[in-house]
Design a protein around this motif. Structure first.
Motif, short mmCIF file in Angstrom:
data_model
loop_
_atom_site.label_atom_id
_atom_site.label_comp_id
_atom_site.label_asym_id
_atom_site.label_seq_id
_atom_site.Cartn_x
_atom_site.Cartn_y
_atom_site.Cartn_z
N HIS A 133 -47.39 1.19 44.48
CA HIS A 133 -46.16 1.85 44.89
C HIS A 133 -46.59 3.12 45.63
O HIS A 133 -47.75 3.50 45.60
CB HIS A 133 -45.31 2.25 43.68
CG HIS A 133 -44.93 1.10 42.79
ND1 HIS A 133 -43.77 0.38 42.96
CD2 HIS A 133 -45.56 0.55 41.73
CE1 HIS A 133 -43.70 -0.57 42.04
NE2 HIS A 133 -44.78 -0.49 41.27
N CYS A 168 -39.66 5.16 46.82
CA CYS A 168 -40.92 4.42 46.86
C CYS A 168 -41.15 4.11 48.32
O CYS A 168 -40.28 3.56 48.99
CB CYS A 168 -40.83 3.15 46.04
SG CYS A 168 -42.36 2.19 46.11
N GLU A 170 -43.77 2.30 49.66
CA GLU A 170 -44.71 1.20 49.89
C GLU A 170 -44.03 -0.08 49.40
O GLU A 170 -43.58 -0.13 48.25
CB GLU A 170 -45.99 1.46 49.09
CG GLU A 170 -47.02 0.37 49.13
CD GLU A 170 -47.79 0.33 50.45
OE1 GLU A 170 -48.11 1.43 50.96
OE2 GLU A 170 -48.04 -0.76 50.96
N CYS A 172 -43.12 -3.07 47.52
CA CYS A 172 -43.71 -3.44 46.23
C CYS A 172 -42.98 -4.62 45.60
O CYS A 172 -43.08 -4.84 44.40
CB CYS A 172 -43.68 -2.23 45.30
SG CYS A 172 -42.04 -1.53 45.11
N HIS A 176 -37.86 -3.32 46.09
CA HIS A 176 -38.52 -2.08 46.57
C HIS A 176 -37.51 -1.05 47.10
O HIS A 176 -37.61 0.13 46.81
CB HIS A 176 -39.53 -2.45 47.67
CG HIS A 176 -39.81 -1.36 48.64
ND1 HIS A 176 -40.55 -0.24 48.31
CD2 HIS A 176 -39.43 -1.19 49.93
CE1 HIS A 176 -40.61 0.55 49.38
NE2 HIS A 176 -39.94 0.01 50.36
CU1 CUA Z 1 -42.26 0.62 44.41
CU2 CUA Z 1 -41.85 0.07 46.68
#
Ligand code: CUA
Length: 297
Positions: A133, A168, A170, A172, A176
């Motif tokens: 993340h 967040c 990234e 994930c 997300h």
């Molecule tokens: Cu945790 Cu994107």
């Protein structure tokens, strides 16, 4: 900007933008001069001077200056304060586990909200138990990855009390985009008072019918409510869930109706969430459990 780190990075960005702008005008001006206005051969000596000045001296001076400024700015950032506050934050699919050190030295668990004192250097210990993340509070500091198997330290100094959004950054997994958190920056005194309050066990009566239903239906296997038998570690700690700014990691308000919605339609609210929906329970029981949770201030 509400953090020293974000402020210094913004200054650096604007310096680079202005410097790039000036260079762009100079280069374009020279090109226009060379193609349009100037005709006929240029004197060799003038040409040599221009090549030396424009090709060697000016770039060395400008790039050297920018590199020096960048290195100087970056070296002043992310310097930890050994005595300062440390908060552990773990990014999980798809929520945030948060742990402070309480006034008595014991950990105080929370979730999806981070409270910080203004004007103090804080070190966040970032980790993840599942996938990568990335932790980012744009108004306060630069982002940093949360990588399974290691702890990354992000040092920041919030400067202005207020409520900020963290995300967040990234990809994930499925939810997300539904993995946000609130950052509440408080005056240091108010923060200390809040932490003392947060360290206390749940305020609601242990005779509450909602607690009995919560335990009966196995909710305590995944969630902890300090001061009760519920001590699960899989999902968010719910001891003071009703005092938080959002439910489900930044997606629902904290109201009884939203709690009912979360309990019965978990995977519509957050696709692929680990918590299964409990829509098989009678409506009255769901309302009682939600009412109990809504009282956990
Ligand atoms: Cu945790 Cu994107």
């Amino acid at each position: 900007m509400a953090g020293r780190e974000a402020g210094e990075m913004a200054s650096l960005l604007w310096l680079l933008v202005w410097a790039a702008g000036v260079i762009w005008i100079l280069v374009l001006g020279t090109a226009v001069y060379a193609t349009g206005i100037s005709r006929g051969p240029v004197d060799d000596r003038v040409a040599n001077v221009m090549i030396l000045a424009g090709g060697v001296f000016l770039p060395t001076l400008v790039l050297g200056g920018l590199v020096t400024w960048t290195v100087w700015t970056m070296s002043g950032l992310r310097v930890p304060d050994e005595q300062g506050l440390r908060v552990a934050v773990s990014g999980e699919q798809w929520w945030w586990r948060v742990a402070y050190e309480g006034p008595d030295g014991n950990p105080v668990a929370s979730a999806n909200e981070i409270r910080l004192p203004a004007g103090e250097t804080v070190t966040l210990e970032l980790s993840s138990p599942d996938v990568i993340h990335s932790f980012w509070i744009p108004s306060i500091a630069g982002k940093m990855d949360m990588i399974p198997g290691r702890v990354n330290e992000l040092v920041l100094e919030p400067t202005k009390p207020g409520i900020y959004r963290g995300v967040c950054a990234e990809y994930c997994g499925t939810s997300h985009a539904l993995m946000a958190f609130s950052v509440v920056v408080m005056e240091p005194d108010a923060f200390a008072a809040w932490l003392a309050e947060e360290a206390r066990p749940a305020s609601a009566s242990s005779a509450h019918e909602g607690l009995a239903l919560f335990l009966e239906n196995g909710c305590g296997a995944c969630h902890a409510i300090r001061g009760t038998e519920a001590d699960g570690r899989v999902g968010p700690d719910l001891t003071h869930v009703a005092s938080r700014k959002s439910l489900g990691a930044g997606i629902l308000p904290v109201t009884q109706a939203a709690l009912e919605e979360w309990i019965t339609h978990t995977r519509e609210v957050k696709p692929d969430a680990r918590m299964p929906p409990y829509d098989m329970l009678p409506e009255a029981e769901i309302a009682t459990i939600a009412g109990y949770l809504a009282s956990l201030k």
